[in-house]
Design an enzyme around this catalytic site. Structure first.
Site, PDB file in Angstrom:
ATOM      1  N   CYS A   1     -30.746   9.870 -42.998  1.00  0.00           N
ATOM      2  CA  CYS A   1     -29.611   9.359 -43.233  1.00  0.00           C
ATOM      3  C   CYS A   1     -29.373   8.027 -42.453  1.00  0.00           C
ATOM      4  CB  CYS A   1     -28.313  10.433 -42.848  1.00  0.00           C
ATOM      5  SG  CYS A   1     -26.661   9.782 -42.635  1.00  0.00           S
TER       6      CYS A   1
ATOM      7  N   LYS B   1      -2.456  10.913 -12.122  1.00  0.00           N
ATOM      8  CA  LYS B   1      -2.155  10.196 -13.094  1.00  0.00           C
ATOM      9  C   LYS B   1      -0.848  10.137 -13.754  1.00  0.00           C
ATOM     10  CE  LYS B   1      -6.548   8.570 -13.802  1.00  0.00           C
ATOM     11  NZ  LYS B   1      -6.999   8.751 -15.104  1.00  0.00           N
TER      12      LYS B   1
ATOM     13  N   ASP C   1      -5.107  -0.289 -10.914  1.00  0.00           N
ATOM     14  CA  ASP C   1      -5.687  -0.304 -12.196  1.00  0.00           C
ATOM     15  C   ASP C   1      -6.690  -1.682 -12.073  1.00  0.00           C
ATOM     16  OD1 ASP C   1      -6.315   0.607 -14.562  1.00  0.00           O
ATOM     17  OD2 ASP C   1      -4.456   0.249 -15.548  1.00  0.00           O
TER      18      ASP C   1
ATOM     19  N   LYS D   1      -2.830   4.034  -6.854  1.00  0.00           N
ATOM     20  CA  LYS D   1      -4.122   3.749  -7.557  1.00  0.00           C
ATOM     21  C   LYS D   1      -4.195   2.594  -8.441  1.00  0.00           C
ATOM     22  CE  LYS D   1      -7.369   6.449 -10.313  1.00  0.00           C
ATOM     23  NZ  LYS D   1      -7.769   5.474 -11.381  1.00  0.00           N
TER      24      LYS D   1
ATOM     25  N   CYS E   1     -22.039  13.836 -47.547  1.00  0.00           N
ATOM     26  CA  CYS E   1     -21.868  12.822 -46.646  1.00  0.00           C
ATOM     27  C   CYS E   1     -21.544  11.574 -47.016  1.00  0.00           C
ATOM     28  CB  CYS E   1     -23.371  12.493 -46.242  1.00  0.00           C
ATOM     29  SG  CYS E   1     -23.582  11.310 -44.961  1.00  0.00           S
TER      30      CYS E   1
ATOM     31  N   GLU F   1      -2.108   6.786  -1.341  1.00  0.00           N
ATOM     32  CA  GLU F   1      -2.413   5.349  -1.613  1.00  0.00           C
ATOM     33  C   GLU F   1      -2.075   5.250  -3.219  1.00  0.00           C
ATOM     34  OE1 GLU F   1      -6.248   4.382  -0.828  1.00  0.00           O
ATOM     35  OE2 GLU F   1      -5.861   4.882   1.289  1.00  0.00           O
TER      36      GLU F   1
ATOM     37  N   TYR G   1      -9.908  -0.230  -0.150  1.00  0.00           N
ATOM     38  CA  TYR G   1      -9.534   1.267   0.269  1.00  0.00           C
ATOM     39  C   TYR G   1     -10.334   2.247   0.992  1.00  0.00           C
ATOM     40  CZ  TYR G   1     -11.467   2.164  -4.203  1.00  0.00           C
ATOM     41  OH  TYR G   1     -12.258   2.193  -5.254  1.00  0.00           O
TER      42      TYR G   1
ATOM     43  N   CYS H   1     -24.277  16.290 -41.842  1.00  0.00           N
ATOM     44  CA  CYS H   1     -25.233  16.039 -42.785  1.00  0.00           C
ATOM     45  C   CYS H   1     -26.539  16.403 -42.351  1.00  0.00           C
ATOM     46  CB  CYS H   1     -24.980  14.475 -42.905  1.00  0.00           C
ATOM     47  SG  CYS H   1     -26.427  13.509 -43.746  1.00  0.00           S
TER      48      CYS H   1
ATOM     49  N   CYS I   1     -24.976   8.897 -46.982  1.00  0.00           N
ATOM     50  CA  CYS I   1     -26.151   9.041 -47.720  1.00  0.00           C
ATOM     51  C   CYS I   1     -25.957   9.926 -48.825  1.00  0.00           C
ATOM     52  CB  CYS I   1     -27.259   9.540 -46.682  1.00  0.00           C
ATOM     53  SG  CYS I   1     -27.124  11.339 -46.397  1.00  0.00           S
TER      54      CYS I   1
HETATM   55  S1  IVH Z   1     -10.608   6.402  -3.640  1.00  0.00           S
HETATM   56  C1  IVH Z   1     -14.828   8.629  -4.079  1.00  0.00           C
HETATM   57  N1  IVH Z   1      -8.230   4.875  -3.619  1.00  0.00           N
HETATM   58  O1  IVH Z   1     -10.043   4.880  -8.898  1.00  0.00           O
HETATM   59  C2  IVH Z   1     -13.976   7.962  -5.005  1.00  0.00           C
HETATM   60  N2  IVH Z   1      -9.892   4.913  -5.405  1.00  0.00           N
HETATM   61  O2  IVH Z   1     -11.806   7.644  -9.797  1.00  0.00           O
HETATM   62  C3  IVH Z   1     -13.051   7.181  -3.946  1.00  0.00           C
HETATM   63  N3  IVH Z   1      -9.157   3.475  -7.221  1.00  0.00           N
HETATM   64  O3  IVH Z   1     -12.562   3.513  -9.929  1.00  0.00           O
HETATM   65  C4  IVH Z   1     -12.015   6.323  -4.641  1.00  0.00           C
HETATM   66  N4  IVH Z   1      -7.036   2.468  -6.357  1.00  0.00           N
HETATM   67  O4  IVH Z   1     -12.014   2.298  -8.094  1.00  0.00           O
HETATM   68  C5  IVH Z   1      -9.516   5.253  -4.117  1.00  0.00           C
HETATM   69  N5  IVH Z   1      -6.662   3.549  -3.424  1.00  0.00           N
HETATM   70  C6  IVH Z   1      -7.482   4.017  -4.259  1.00  0.00           C
HETATM   71  C7  IVH Z   1      -7.906   3.488  -5.546  1.00  0.00           C
HETATM   72  C8  IVH Z   1      -8.982   3.991  -6.246  1.00  0.00           C
HETATM   73  C9  IVH Z   1      -8.124   2.571  -7.395  1.00  0.00           C
HETATM   74  C10 IVH Z   1     -10.134   3.583  -8.597  1.00  0.00           C
HETATM   75  C11 IVH Z   1     -11.567   3.624  -7.944  1.00  0.00           C
HETATM   76  C12 IVH Z   1     -12.101   4.193  -9.116  1.00  0.00           C
HETATM   77  C13 IVH Z   1     -11.329   5.367  -9.473  1.00  0.00           C
HETATM   78  C14 IVH Z   1     -11.199   6.588  -8.748  1.00  0.00           C
END
Ligand code: IVH
Length: 669
Positions: free
Chosen positions: A427, A310, A117, A115, A404, A113, A222, A422, A407
């Protein structure tokens, strides 16, 4: 209009608007024009105004936002909202796949899926009605933002089935809404939001839902946190189910048979991500089969069955203008790079920690250098390296001071440490940082007391130590910059609430050397009152699992200090709680004696006395493993009311079967 007619008309309008809204916001296939939709909505709002007794929390009209809240309530999540481990390369993904296959075998398949943001949210539905929505917070406790979430049009207020469940997802601001919002902000002479995630977070943190409603937020769901009376065998089946009951699911997810397919999917998004109407910061890869997920289980922070890939961090060149020094809570002096401001991955970076003198020397960083900057994990700015080929000869080497900067006392380098410290306990910088730590989220969690307010209080001489926080009064607080009546009242209320915090928060907040938040919890569980902990000897401390010699010595010497004891007595007399309020620790003998030790248990049917999650937690705490399906590896089946196919199968396989009563008995002594 008669009340009866109004009632009928209102119901009809609600159903119509719900259906139109679903087609528009969830399916992205509008059935009617915007004008027609708005017309019906206005009609509904007028009728509800005329017959206020017919108002409802799940009416589409609540999307415009209700009255402002005084503050957000804290809510405990039913199960913790975890985070994900990270992968940064194809190799990391292959390693993940290998670890997974070692546990569950080669039959594994993945669901991939985007991710998104944005901001993690949890939504709770009872009998198909949206009743509560919360932020992730620290994973255990979040904030109740139900009112704001109701204004997000793609979050259903009523589901297409009367189910009770918790779902999790991501709220976000689409790129177009973000740009429009920033243009409007600029036109109004206000500061722009750095990126869509901050804008979404800022919007959901508005106490006035009418403001949130104007921000054009969206949400993808999700995952299912828990659902009553429904068996799901795979993640993709779960997503399909969510879709059929009215949730907005991201359309780009893919089912992959092998890690090679996963890697192809990931690579395909490296280019295409720019074309999406919302921002993503990676790809989430999940083991699809629910049984496999259960077999893989969890670490303290994240599931072993999922990982986040990532995208590589953006790297940017800028100039190092200066190096400044910060004195932290423990006296460590940290050099910070002051950079010519640049935009990196959507936000402006002006500063980056250089950690210590050794790092500066290793990278040969000089004042005036051209440096490469990125955000590690896409959050924390970092100087990657120096472009020595761009030097002009004007650059000046940097050396750390001997005294420092706050201080003036002489700095020392403790044996075996790279840091300069320090060691003056008076301080002011250390005191200020200690106060900031005390009020922070993992410690006493005092809302409204950020770094800026603490610094002001400290500089005005209103607080000298943490006990002074509990002596603050309204008049003093009103003198501070940007503190109105309302924020002062809120602040005083959260200071008051913090007094009730369980002991581990106070212990962590006091900043005893080597005692992090996890150790603080262990301490509080084993020494449930401050008195017991203060009295604990070195030997008693190291007798506790997870408490080593270094920590034990530090705790003993901490409580030997008269000023520490004075401070703690003062906190107690000001009403700060000194006892542990969490669950009792389960002893090793108790685990060894438990009927669940080393057993694989399956829960099925409806339980009355406790939820399945609670039952699972207890069984696991007592050394058992809870899985989802009955197989020859199952040792015990607990069958609640209306147990179905699992019960039949367990009987076939001659597996021990308990009813709920037996379970309750076994876990309650
Ligand atoms: S699954 C057990 N699926 O990413 C954790 N997370 O570190 C299950 N996020 O802040 C997360 N898209 O909100 C999952 N398709 C996706 C996601 C997703 C964004 C975010 C989630 C969390 C971070 C996970």
């Amino acid at each position: 209009m008669e009340r009866n007619d109004a009632e009928r008309k209102i119901e009809k309008l609600r159903n119509q608007l719900e259906e139109y809204g679903y087609h528009y916001y969830v399916l992205d296939k509008p059935l009617v024009s915007d004008a027609e939709y708005d017309g019906l909505m206005n009609e509904l709002i007028e009728l509800e105004e005329a017959f206020p007794e017919l108002k409802s929390d799940t009416s589409p009209s609540v999307r415009v936002g209700g009255p402002p809240l005084p503050h957000f309530e804290k809510v405990e999540h039913r199960t913790p909202m975890l985070s994900l481990g990270n992968a940064f390369s194809d190799q990391d993904l292959r390693d993940f796949d290998r670890r997974v296959r070692q546990v569950v075998g080669d039959e594994v398949t993945y669901s991939c899926e985007l991710k998104i943001d944005g901001l993690a949210i949890s939504l709770i539905y009872e009998s198909g009605r949206f009743v509560r929505g919360a932020t992730r917070g620290d994973g255990t406790t979040g904030e109740d933002i139900t009112q704001n979430l109701r204004t997000i049009p793609s979050i259903p207020l009523r589901l297409k089935e009367a189910v009770s469940l918790e779902v999790r997802g991501e709220a976000f601001m689409p790129k177009r809404s973000f740009e429009a919002l920033n243009e409007a902000k600029e036109a109004a002479g206000e500061e722009r939001f750095a990126n869509p995630r901050n804008a979404a977070a800022g919007s959901l943190r508005q106490l006035d839902p009418k403001l949130a409603a104007k921000r054009h937020l969206d949400a993808f769901i999700y995952a299912i946190g828990s659902v009553e009376g429904k068996e799901l065998h795979s993640h993709h089946e779960g997503l399909n189910y969510l879709k059929t009951i009215g949730f907005k699911i991201n359309p780009e997810s893919a089912y992959c048979e092998s890690i090679d397919e996963v890697i192809d999917y990931v690579n395909s998004w490296l280019e295409r991500r720019a074309d999406l109407p919302y921002e993503i910061d990676g790809i989430v890869i999940k083991v699809d089969n629910v049984n496999f997920q259960e077999q893989l289980g969890y670490t303290a922070k994240s599931p072993r069955w999922a990982i986040a890939y990532k995208f590589p961090a953006e790297e940017v060149i800028t100039t190092l203008l200066d190096i400044t020094l910060n004195v932290g809570r423990t006296g460590v002096v940290t050099p910070t790079a002051e950079l010519k401001p640049v935009t990196v991955a959507g936000t402006t970076v002006k500063r980056a920690s250089l950690h210590n003198e050794d790092l500066i020397r290793e990278k040969d960083i000089r004042l005036g250098d051209s440096v490469v900057v990125k955000k590690a994990g896409d959050i924390i700015p970092e100087v990657v390296n120096v472009l020595t080929e761009l030097r002009t000869g004007e650059e000046r080497p940097f050396s750390m001071p001997t005294h420092c900067p706050e201080c003036g006392s002489e700095l020392v380098r403790l044996e075996g440490e790279v840091a300069l410290r320090c060691i003056n306990p008076q301080c002011p910088a250390q005191i200020r940082e200690g106060l900031i730590h005390f009020v922070s989220r993992q410690a006493m969690n005092i809302d409204g007391l950020g770094e800026k307010v603490i610094t002001q209080l400290f500089e005005h001489g209103l607080i000298h130590n943490v006990a002074d926080l509990y002596k603050l009064n309204k008049d003093e607080l009103l003198q501070l910059e940007r503190m109105g009546e309302k924020s002062v009242n809120n602040l005083l209320a959260s200071i008051e609430t913090s007094k009730k915090s369980s002991l581990e928060r106070l212990l962590f907040g006091l900043g005893i050397r080597f005692v992090g938040s996890k150790a603080a919890k262990t301490l509080a569980m084993n020494f449930p009152t401050m008195t017991e902990l203060r009295r604990a000897s070195y030997d008693e401390l190291i007798a506790v699992n997870e408490i080593g010699e270094k920590m034990a010595a530090s705790i003993v010497s901490y409580f030997e200090k008269p000023e520490v004891n004075e401070l703690i007595d003062e906190l107690a007399s000001l009403g700060v709680n000194m006892t542990y309020k969490g669950p009792k620790p389960i002893g090793e003998e108790e685990i060894a004696d438990s009927p669940f030790a080393g057993k694989t248990v399956v829960l099925t049917g409806k339980l009355q006395a406790l939820t399945r999650g609670e039952a699972k937690e207890k069984i696991e705490a007592l050394g058992g493993k809870v899985t989802g399906s009955v197989s020859k590896n199952t040792d015990l089946l607990v069958a609640g009311e209306d147990a179905g196919s699992k019960l039949t199968k367990a009987k076939e396989l001659n597996i021990e079967i308990w009813d709920e009563e037996a379970l309750v008995k076994a876990i309650s002594h």
